[in-house]
Design a protein around this motif. Structure first.
Motif, PDB file in Angstrom:
ATOM      1  N   HIS A 253       9.929  -2.027  11.393  1.00 58.70           N
ATOM      2  CA  HIS A 253      11.190  -1.991  10.776  1.00 58.70           C
ATOM      3  C   HIS A 253      11.017  -2.169   9.205  1.00 58.70           C
ATOM      4  N   ALA A 254      10.101  -3.134   8.984  1.00 67.62           N
ATOM      5  CA  ALA A 254       9.525  -3.236   7.496  1.00 67.62           C
ATOM      6  C   ALA A 254       8.960  -2.002   6.709  1.00 67.62           C
ATOM      7  N   LEU A 255       8.261  -1.218   7.423  1.00 66.03           N
ATOM      8  CA  LEU A 255       7.686   0.063   7.064  1.00 66.03           C
ATOM      9  C   LEU A 255       8.806   0.954   6.472  1.00 66.03           C
ATOM     10  N   GLU A 256       9.585   1.210   7.888  1.00 59.93           N
ATOM     11  CA  GLU A 256      10.906   2.156   7.433  1.00 59.93           C
ATOM     12  C   GLU A 256      11.702   1.794   6.339  1.00 59.93           C
ATOM     13  N   SER A 257      11.972   0.455   6.318  1.00 60.54           N
ATOM     14  CA  SER A 257      12.903   0.118   4.992  1.00 60.54           C
ATOM     15  C   SER A 257      12.380  -0.051   3.800  1.00 60.54           C
ATOM     16  N   SER A 258      10.982  -0.439   3.816  1.00 61.86           N
ATOM     17  CA  SER A 258      10.534  -0.227   2.354  1.00 61.86           C
ATOM     18  C   SER A 258       9.964   1.262   1.853  1.00 61.86           C
ATOM     19  N   MET A 259      10.126   2.072   2.948  1.00 64.42           N
ATOM     20  CA  MET A 259       9.738   3.488   2.725  1.00 64.42           C
ATOM     21  C   MET A 259      11.120   4.277   2.435  1.00 64.42           C
ATOM     22  N   LYS A 260      12.182   3.619   2.466  1.00 63.09           N
ATOM     23  CA  LYS A 260      13.545   4.035   2.448  1.00 63.09           C
ATOM     24  C   LYS A 260      13.859   5.270   3.573  1.00 63.09           C
ATOM     25  N   TYR A 261      13.459   4.788   4.891  1.00 63.13           N
ATOM     26  CA  TYR A 261      13.767   5.849   6.115  1.00 63.13           C
ATOM     27  C   TYR A 261      13.477   7.153   5.686  1.00 63.13           C
ATOM     28  N   SER A 262      12.268   7.531   5.061  1.00 62.51           N
ATOM     29  CA  SER A 262      12.071   8.869   4.614  1.00 62.51           C
ATOM     30  C   SER A 262      11.149   9.543   5.725  1.00 62.51           C
ATOM     31  N   ARG A 263      11.115  10.845   5.569  1.00 65.55           N
ATOM     32  CA  ARG A 263      10.678  11.539   6.713  1.00 65.55           C
ATOM     33  C   ARG A 263       9.201  11.460   7.110  1.00 65.55           C
ATOM     34  N   LYS A 264       8.700  10.681   6.109  1.00 69.50           N
ATOM     35  CA  LYS A 264       7.165  10.539   6.088  1.00 69.50           C
ATOM     36  C   LYS A 264       7.078   9.389   7.108  1.00 69.50           C
ATOM     37  N   ILE A 265       8.030   8.489   7.158  1.00 70.57           N
ATOM     38  CA  ILE A 265       7.811   7.467   8.143  1.00 70.57           C
ATOM     39  C   ILE A 265       9.017   7.600   9.233  1.00 70.57           C
ATOM     40  N   THR A 266       8.775   8.404  10.504  1.00 68.07           N
ATOM     41  CA  THR A 266       9.677   8.325  11.357  1.00 68.07           C
ATOM     42  C   THR A 266       9.507   6.985  12.139  1.00 68.07           C
ATOM     43  N   HIS A 267      10.634   6.961  13.198  1.00 70.16           N
ATOM     44  CA  HIS A 267      10.683   5.451  13.964  1.00 70.16           C
ATOM     45  C   HIS A 267       9.484   5.282  14.688  1.00 70.16           C
ATOM     46  N   GLY A 268       9.107   6.603  15.471  1.00 71.29           N
ATOM     47  CA  GLY A 268       8.122   6.501  16.583  1.00 71.29           C
ATOM     48  C   GLY A 268       6.747   6.264  15.849  1.00 71.29           C
ATOM     49  N   LYS A 269       6.389   6.803  14.650  1.00 67.90           N
ATOM     50  CA  LYS A 269       5.315   6.670  13.751  1.00 67.90           C
ATOM     51  C   LYS A 269       5.193   5.050  13.388  1.00 67.90           C
ATOM     52  N   ALA A 270       6.278   4.796  13.080  1.00 67.18           N
ATOM     53  CA  ALA A 270       6.443   3.169  12.459  1.00 67.18           C
ATOM     54  C   ALA A 270       6.014   2.253  13.677  1.00 67.18           C
ATOM     55  N   LEU A 314       3.402  -4.776  -1.180  1.00 64.40           N
ATOM     56  CA  LEU A 314       4.392  -5.921  -1.862  1.00 64.40           C
ATOM     57  C   LEU A 314       6.051  -5.435  -1.171  1.00 64.40           C
ATOM     58  N   GLU A 315       6.292  -4.212  -1.205  1.00 65.07           N
ATOM     59  CA  GLU A 315       7.537  -3.760  -0.802  1.00 65.07           C
ATOM     60  C   GLU A 315       7.513  -4.138   0.675  1.00 65.07           C
ATOM     61  N   THR A 316       6.780  -3.831   1.456  1.00 67.91           N
ATOM     62  CA  THR A 316       6.776  -3.901   2.833  1.00 67.91           C
ATOM     63  C   THR A 316       6.793  -5.357   3.439  1.00 67.91           C
ATOM     64  N   LEU A 317       6.068  -6.338   2.601  1.00 68.41           N
ATOM     65  CA  LEU A 317       5.967  -7.672   2.950  1.00 68.41           C
ATOM     66  C   LEU A 317       7.575  -8.324   2.570  1.00 68.41           C
ATOM     67  N   GLU A 318       8.319  -7.718   1.523  1.00 65.44           N
ATOM     68  CA  GLU A 318       9.470  -7.927   1.019  1.00 65.44           C
ATOM     69  C   GLU A 318      10.559  -7.847   2.072  1.00 65.44           C
ATOM     70  N   ILE A 353      -0.279 -11.872   8.116  1.00 64.61           N
ATOM     71  CA  ILE A 353       0.246 -10.463   8.038  1.00 64.61           C
ATOM     72  C   ILE A 353      -0.213  -9.874   7.004  1.00 64.61           C
ATOM     73  N   LYS A 354      -0.122 -10.065   6.029  1.00 63.87           N
ATOM     74  CA  LYS A 354      -0.794  -9.404   4.830  1.00 63.87           C
ATOM     75  C   LYS A 354      -2.145  -8.819   5.101  1.00 63.87           C
ATOM     76  N   LYS A 355      -2.890  -9.665   5.811  1.00 64.48           N
ATOM     77  CA  LYS A 355      -4.538  -9.028   6.200  1.00 64.48           C
ATOM     78  C   LYS A 355      -4.203  -7.952   7.191  1.00 64.48           C
ATOM     79  N   ALA A 356      -3.216  -8.023   7.962  1.00 61.76           N
ATOM     80  CA  ALA A 356      -2.901  -7.102   9.172  1.00 61.76           C
ATOM     81  C   ALA A 356      -2.362  -5.701   8.504  1.00 61.76           C
ATOM     82  N   LEU A 357      -1.611  -6.076   7.541  1.00 61.23           N
ATOM     83  CA  LEU A 357      -0.930  -4.731   6.886  1.00 61.23           C
ATOM     84  C   LEU A 357      -2.189  -3.983   6.313  1.00 61.23           C
ATOM     85  N   GLU A 358      -2.970  -4.588   5.525  1.00 66.11           N
ATOM     86  CA  GLU A 358      -3.998  -3.906   4.867  1.00 66.11           C
ATOM     87  C   GLU A 358      -4.778  -3.048   5.770  1.00 66.11           C
TER      88      GLU A 358
END
Length: 362
Positions: A253-270, A314-318, A353-358
């Motif tokens: 959900h953080a990825l989808e939100s930070s990437m503005k629900y773009s087609r690049k990041i569908t829910h399944g991929k996220a 940083l946007e994903t952490l926010e 969490i930051k280490k895992a996101l990296e």
């Protein structure tokens, strides 16, 4: 036809799984229990692909179709108000008992369920999922929600459908990328509660990716059973049991939100990326071995889903800080101990969490 009962006292309902379900008497009898006029929420694409089948069903039900835009951006307060205003117009003219038919994927199910839960303090609705992802997850359990630009699914209710019809006819027109979406949730069920299902997914991945009906039906049924039993024990997520269904979803959900629900990041991929990321969190917390994380990575890749993507850290952490699972400066995350066994961990530092996101950032 397979039937799975979701036992929730006065909110109990059946999940029906099979082919040509909507032509069977059970669908019409469940509809009649709900009311005598259906407001059908769906996408134009679904009508175009299944026009003959849908028309043959709806000719026997008084109804009006409302076309909903595709994509997560449709799950908005603006769209909710637009739908409600249309329903009010219908209500004033027909003066009959309304119910909603959610004919579509997760967006339609979330949106339609939410509208049903708040219109006149609640009207009946039936879920008819048309994507693999919604067949195994979004249509079951009564979680309804819409998004704000700040966070996904931040406004929502618990409101159970009166029935769920998983009609496999709708899966025949899915594109490869849409099929992949569903396997992310299927993998999630295997990781959180069923090692045998995990092994089955590894062994039969070619048949499943090719939508071989007998294999697919078996997997959908097992996923529906897992979710039904969890929801029965913790319908409104008050006991912490239902929380395990969120595995992979905190990061997703953080990825989808930070990437503005773009087609690049569908829910399944996220969700696929989220499972890998939360697997790494589990490993960094010394709750599971690196081998268990690698098992998740390998099966995600087996189903042609991503394990890395480029995103703004940083946007994903926010976005994580805005998540409804965020508690007093720490995030509550589902962690794995081994395939088939998970637990819930609180007070996880953002450093981990930051280490895992990296690890999942390309």
């Amino acid at each position: 036809m397979e039937i799975i009962k979701v036992n929730l006292k006065e909110n109990s309902y059946n999940i029906y799984i099979g082919e040509d379900l909507l032509r069977q008497e059970r669908f019409f009898s469940e509809s009649k229990k709900c009311g005598n006029f259906a407001v059908v929420l769906t996408h134009k694409k679904i009508l175009d692909l299944h026009q003959e089948y849908i028309n043959s069903i709806l000719k026997n039900i008084s109804h009006q179709i409302l076309i909903i835009p595709e994509g997560e951006k449709a799950k908005s307060p603006r769209q909710v108000l637009k739908i409600i205003k249309e329903i009010v117009k219908i209500d004033r003219v027909i003066k009959r008992k309304l119910f909603i038919l959610c004919l579509g994927g997760g967006v339609i199910g979330d949106l339609g369920g939410f509208v049903a839960s708040i219109y006149k303090r609640g009207i009946p609705y039936i879920q008819i999922p048309t994507t693999l992802l919604s067949c195994v997850d979004a249509s079951i359990g009564g979680k309804t929600a819409i998004n704000l630009k700040e966070a996904k699914n931040i406004i929502g209710t618990f409101y159970q459908p009166k029935a769920v019809f998983v009609d496999l006819n709708f899966l025949s027109t899915l594109k490869e990328k849409e099929i992949k979406e569903g396997f992310s949730e299927i993998i999630k069920y295997a990781v959180i509660q069923d090692k045998n299902l995990f092994d089955f997914l590894k062994k039969h991945y070619q048949e499943l990716k090719g939508l071989e009906i007998s294999c697919l039906k078996k997997v959908i049924k097992r996923c529906a059973e897992i979710k039904a039993r969890i929801v029965e024990r913790d319908e409104k997520e008050k006991r912490g049991i239902r929380t395990i269904l969120n595995f992979g979803h905190t990061i997703a959900h953080a990825l989808e939100s930070s990437m503005k629900y773009s087609r690049k990041i569908t829910h399944g991929k996220a969700v696929a990326l989220g499972m890998v990321g939360e697997g790494y969190i589990s490993h960094f917390l010394r709750l599971c071995s690196k081998e268990e994380v690698e098992k998740i990575i390998n099966i995600v890749q087996l189903y042609s889903l991503p394990t890395k993507i480029q995103f703004n850290l940083l946007e994903t952490l926010e976005a994580l800080r805005q998540d409804k699972k965020f508690i007093r400066g720490y995030t509550r995350i589902v962690v794995i101990e081994k395939i088939g066994k998970v637990s819930i961990k609180e007070n996880i530092s953002f450093k981990i969490i930051k280490k895992a996101l990296e690890k999942i950032n390309r």
